[in-house]
Every structure is written in C-alpha cells, then in structure tokens.
Design a protein around this motif. Structure first.
Motif, mmCIF file in Angstrom:
data_model
loop_
_atom_site.group_PDB
_atom_site.id
_atom_site.type_symbol
_atom_site.label_atom_id
_atom_site.label_comp_id
_atom_site.label_asym_id
_atom_site.label_seq_id
_atom_site.Cartn_x
_atom_site.Cartn_y
_atom_site.Cartn_z
ATOM 1 N N LYS A 136 -1.712 -7.625 -1.633
ATOM 2 C CA LYS A 136 -1.812 -6.778 -0.616
ATOM 3 C C LYS A 136 -2.109 -5.204 -1.613
ATOM 4 O O LYS A 136 -2.418 -4.604 -0.868
ATOM 5 C CB LYS A 136 -0.064 -6.786 -0.485
ATOM 6 N N TYR B 250 5.474 -1.140 -0.401
ATOM 7 C CA TYR B 250 4.736 -0.971 0.307
ATOM 8 C C TYR B 250 3.549 0.065 1.318
ATOM 9 O O TYR B 250 2.503 0.718 1.235
ATOM 10 C CB TYR B 250 4.039 -2.581 1.372
ATOM 11 N N LEU C 239 -1.276 0.902 7.257
ATOM 12 C CA LEU C 239 -1.851 -0.347 7.158
ATOM 13 C C LEU C 239 -0.022 -0.514 6.651
ATOM 14 O O LEU C 239 0.066 -1.969 6.372
ATOM 15 C CB LEU C 239 -3.580 -0.893 6.230
ATOM 16 N N SER D 74 0.823 2.169 -0.031
ATOM 17 C CA SER D 74 0.093 3.176 0.971
ATOM 18 C C SER D 74 0.597 4.552 1.227
ATOM 19 O O SER D 74 -0.712 5.454 1.820
ATOM 20 C CB SER D 74 0.623 1.964 2.881
ATOM 21 N N ALA E 99 -7.050 -8.428 7.738
ATOM 22 C CA ALA E 99 -6.276 -7.718 6.723
ATOM 23 C C ALA E 99 -6.594 -5.714 6.384
ATOM 24 O O ALA E 99 -5.638 -5.491 6.743
ATOM 25 C CB ALA E 99 -6.439 -7.821 5.338
ATOM 26 N N SER F 210 -2.224 -6.976 8.983
ATOM 27 C CA SER F 210 -1.453 -6.137 7.714
ATOM 28 C C SER F 210 0.220 -6.442 8.767
ATOM 29 O O SER F 210 1.110 -6.936 7.984
ATOM 30 C CB SER F 210 -1.712 -4.660 8.156
ATOM 31 N N MET G 158 2.024 -3.269 7.537
ATOM 32 C CA MET G 158 2.991 -4.413 6.625
ATOM 33 C C MET G 158 4.562 -3.997 6.863
ATOM 34 O O MET G 158 4.746 -5.128 7.108
ATOM 35 C CB MET G 158 1.822 -4.232 5.954
ATOM 36 N N THR H 287 -5.590 -5.264 -1.009
ATOM 37 C CA THR H 287 -5.792 -5.302 0.834
ATOM 38 C C THR H 287 -6.035 -3.660 0.790
ATOM 39 O O THR H 287 -7.350 -3.148 1.101
ATOM 40 C CB THR H 287 -5.298 -6.060 1.004
#
Length: 467
Positions: free
Chosen positions: A72, A215, A89, A219, A160, A166, A93, A75
């Motif tokens: 991830k 995450y 994104l 991000s 993705a 996501s 997720m 990604t």
C-alpha cells in the motif's frame, strides 16, 4: 512487562445466567492483562474505544498484516500525484478498514454466541480460498498476467489509483488481520454476552480506526514514501518482491486451510495428493472440452471429445474418493482400538514430560489427581500463538518447568471451527487466541493471559502448584 491476568473460572451456570463482574474477573474487559473500567459507564466506553484503537494500531504490526503494508505504501507513492490525491486515496482505504470491522461487529453485537470473528478461519474452505485469492493478487502484482474484462465491468473500477480500489484494498487489509484478532481484542470482548451492543460496536469501530490510522498518516505525508521508485526497472523489481511476499502469505493461508481440513477429517492427511491429481485431471478434461469447442464445429468430434473430457474429470474424482473412503475406514477402526487400549492401560494417556492433546477426560483426571495443568489454546492459522510458544513456552526456563513431574502441559487445538476446545475457551471467559490458562491445587482460580513473559508463566505455575 505486562501484569498477571488472573481470572476466574466461572461455572457453567454462571456463564448461562450472565454472571456479573463481582462473580469473576473473566467478564472484565482487559488489554494485555491491564483491566479496563466498566464499559457501561461513559468514561469506560471512551476508554475501551481508545484501547480498541490501540489494539487496531498494534494489529498492523502482527505477521498477519505487516507483509501487505509495503504494497500500500508503494501504491500511494505511485498514484498520489498531488497531496490532495494522496489524502483522498488514503481516506478511502481507511474507510474500507473501518467499514469491514464495523460490519463484523454487527453480528457479534446481535448474536452473543458469536464472540470471536477469527473463528471464520476454522472453516477450511474460507482459509484456503483466501490463500488462493492472495496468490492470484501476488502473481498479478508481479505482472505475470493481465485480466481483461468486459467494458461494463470496468464501470466498477477496482484499480488501486481510484477511491473504490483503495476502499476494496482497505477491506482486504482488514481481512488479513482476522487471524491475529484474538491477540489484540480477545481480552476486550471477555464476557461479551453481558456487554451492551453499543460497547461491542465501540470495540470493533475502535479496532478499525486504530488499524486505519497509519494509512491516513502515509497519505497525509506522502513525502515519507517518496524514496520508493515509481517507474523503471527498480519499480518493477519492487513489484516482483512484493508479489513474492504476497505469495508467501498465500502459502501460509492455503496451508492452514488444508491443515484445518485434515483436522476435521484426519484420514485425508495422506490422501491429499490424490485430490491434487484429481484436480489436475479435471483441469485437463475441462481444457480438452474448451479447446475442442473452439477448434472444431463438427458435431461428432465435439460429442466424442466432450465425453472424453468428462470421463477424465469424473474418473480422477472417483479414484481420489475411493482412496479416501478406504483411509477413513482404516482411521476409524484404529481410533476405536486406541480408545479401548487407553481405557485398559495404566496411564490412560496422562503424560507429564511433553505437550499432549487436550481432552475433557484427561483434563479432569489431571485436576483430580492434583497436577498443575497448563492449557495452551492455539490454532494452525494463529501466527501469534506460534511465536509465543516458540519464544516463551518452548525455551528455558519455561520449558524445564513445564516438564516437571507434577505439571501437565496440554495443547488445545482450535484450528477447526468444530474443535471442542472452543467450548473450554468460552468456559474460562475468553474469546480469542492466543490464550494460556494455568490451573493447580494452589489456587482456586486459573491464571489466564493472552500475552505473557517467561517470568509470568513460571511464577503462575509455581503459585498454581502451591509453592
């Protein structure tokens, strides 16, 4: 170090009637042995939500989830583009992770008999199926194939670099965390039959929030992953390595599924190769039929080769089934003979020098004869159980203490969803694994913990034995 998690062993009638906290600490939620406030109070509800979030954060560090995090990260690095895009994104997720755990919490809150959602891995076909799915993902990431679907399918884009993709990736990440669920949440759900639905939902939503938090950080700060190559040979190498790691994870799940299948049907242990043969013979028959229909339109040729393909598939399965039926017959006869020998023997199967399989009869006998009994609740799909046993229970000083002449160490195998040990786990007020329970003549209540140190285990055994 974590404190001892001494807990009561509630009687069956207490469990059925919903015993209060005053009747046994087994119904008191805890995180790694630390008791939490009563979750029925506003402060207690907030504390248990934060504890669940901490558990969800820790869940990312378990062997169940850790291998998928770099994928991830890669990604996000490749598809972020702008800080706003990266945050979008990551947010989707995170929503996928939280949505999965909230969805799991609904049946747990509605059905008090459903206490540990990781028990779904007791169904061999679920674990094996997840292994196959992860393997396909791994091979796909390595670029071995591209699946071309009809244009209408692409209206629901699972790539993705899209919000929907996501979101789905977040769900998959949460699914991978289920086998390690008991490690972080087993204590939180102690006595779940007496917890209000709002408390149970707070635990599961908290797990999702905690698990999703890394995450969101990645991000929001895409600079943390900018050093990962985005294009070129280095990027392809990263994909290949990540794909191989996914395949390794797939092998673990697929293997655990097969072990669970064999545990439910022990006679299959030495017959699995015949079923592998049957699968490939069936694939050969199916391929023959498919290619025949593509190659020729002649009715006679189509009928002949379609029948030949069906004959291949059916014969392979028939041969495998015949071997399996014979193995089942032999196994059942052998088990009956062993049980008769145990009833007539002097020791009845009670051994103190090594780990033995738990049975209700052996457990009760050891307790009646004044032994200290150590129960290790474990499963083939529980990575944390294996790590704790390898690093704590199977090394000194614990190893020598467990081999003492007045100590009986029993393995309670919960690999199969139908394993009788699940009832024993519920009886002592726990819902998840790993769990270690120590009984003895020196204490009225068992010592129970899901995360422990060598010193805690040795001390608990000594106290249980009366020394």
């Amino acid at each position: 170090s974590w404190g001892d998690s001494s807990q009561a062993d509630p009687a069956a009638e207490d469990a059925e009637s919903g015993a209060s906290n005053a009747e046994g600490d087994a119904l008191t939620p805890d995180l790694f042995g630390l008791e939490l406030p009563d979750p029925r109070t506003p402060i207690g509800l907030i504390v248990i939500f934060l504890a669940a979030a901490a558990g969800g954060l820790i869940l990312n560090m378990t062997p169940c989830v850790l291998p998928v995090i770099p994928i991830k990260v890669m990604t996000i690095s490749q598809h972020a583009g702008t800080p706003g895009r990266s945050l979008l994104l990551g947010l989707w997720m995170a929503l996928g992770v939280v949505a999965f755990w909230a969805a799991i919490g609904v049946p747990v809150a509605a059905l008090t008999s459903v206490t540990d959602p990781s028990r779904i891995f007791g169904f061999w076909w679920v674990t094996l199926g997840i292994g196959v799915l992860i393997a396909v993902m791994g091979v796909g990431i390595m670029g071995a194939f591209n699946i071309t679907l009809p244009e209408k399918v692409y209206a629901v884009n699972p790539k993705a670099d899209t919000p929907w993709g996501s979101f789905v990736f977040g769900i998959m990440t949460a699914v991978l965390g289920l086998p390690c669920f008991g490690f972080v949440a087993g204590g939180l759900l102690a006595g779940s039959a007496t917890l209000p639905p709002v408390v149970i939902m707070a635990i599961f939503v908290g797990l999702g929030v905690g698990m999703a938090s890394p995450y969101l950080v990645l991000s929001a700060k895409p600079g943390l992953v900018n050093k990962i190559p985005r294009t070129g040979p280095a990027s392809e190498l990263v994909k290949q390595v990540m794909g191989l790691l996914l395949i390794a994870a797939a092998a673990y799940f697929a293997g655990s599924g097969l072990i669970s299948l064999v545990n439910e049907k022990p006679w299959l242990g030495k017959q699995l190769h015949w079923w592998v043969v049957a699968i490939f013979v069936a694939l050969a028959g199916g391929w023959l039929i498919w290619q025949t229909l593509k190659i020729t339109k002649k009715p006679v040729a189509r009928v002949v080769f379609v029948l030949l393909g069906l004959l291949l598939a059916i014969s392979g399965a028939a041969i495998a089934e015949s071997f399996t039926a014979k193995a089942r017959e032999i196994y059942q006869e052998r088990q009956a003979a062993l049980e008769l020998a145990a009833e007539q023997g002097a020791d009845g199967g009670l051994i103190t020098t090594t780990w033995i399989d738990w049975t209700p009869a052996l457990f009760e006998r050891a307790r009646a004869e004044g032994y200290t009994v150590v129960l290790d609740f474990t499963a083939e799909w529980c990575i944390n159980c294996k790590v704790l046993k390898a690093q704590v229970l199977n090394v000194e000083p614990v190893k020598s203490v467990l081999a003492g002449e007045r100590v009986v160490a029993m393995t309670v195998d919960l690999t199969s969803n139908s394993a009788p040990g699940w009832g024993k786990l519920a009886e002592i007020g726990r819902t998840g694994i790993p769990t270690l329970a120590i009984f003895g003549p020196g204490t009225d209540e068992p010592w129970i913990s899901g995360a422990y140190t060598p010193g805690q285990v040795v001390g608990a055994i000594e106290r249980a034995g009366g020394s």
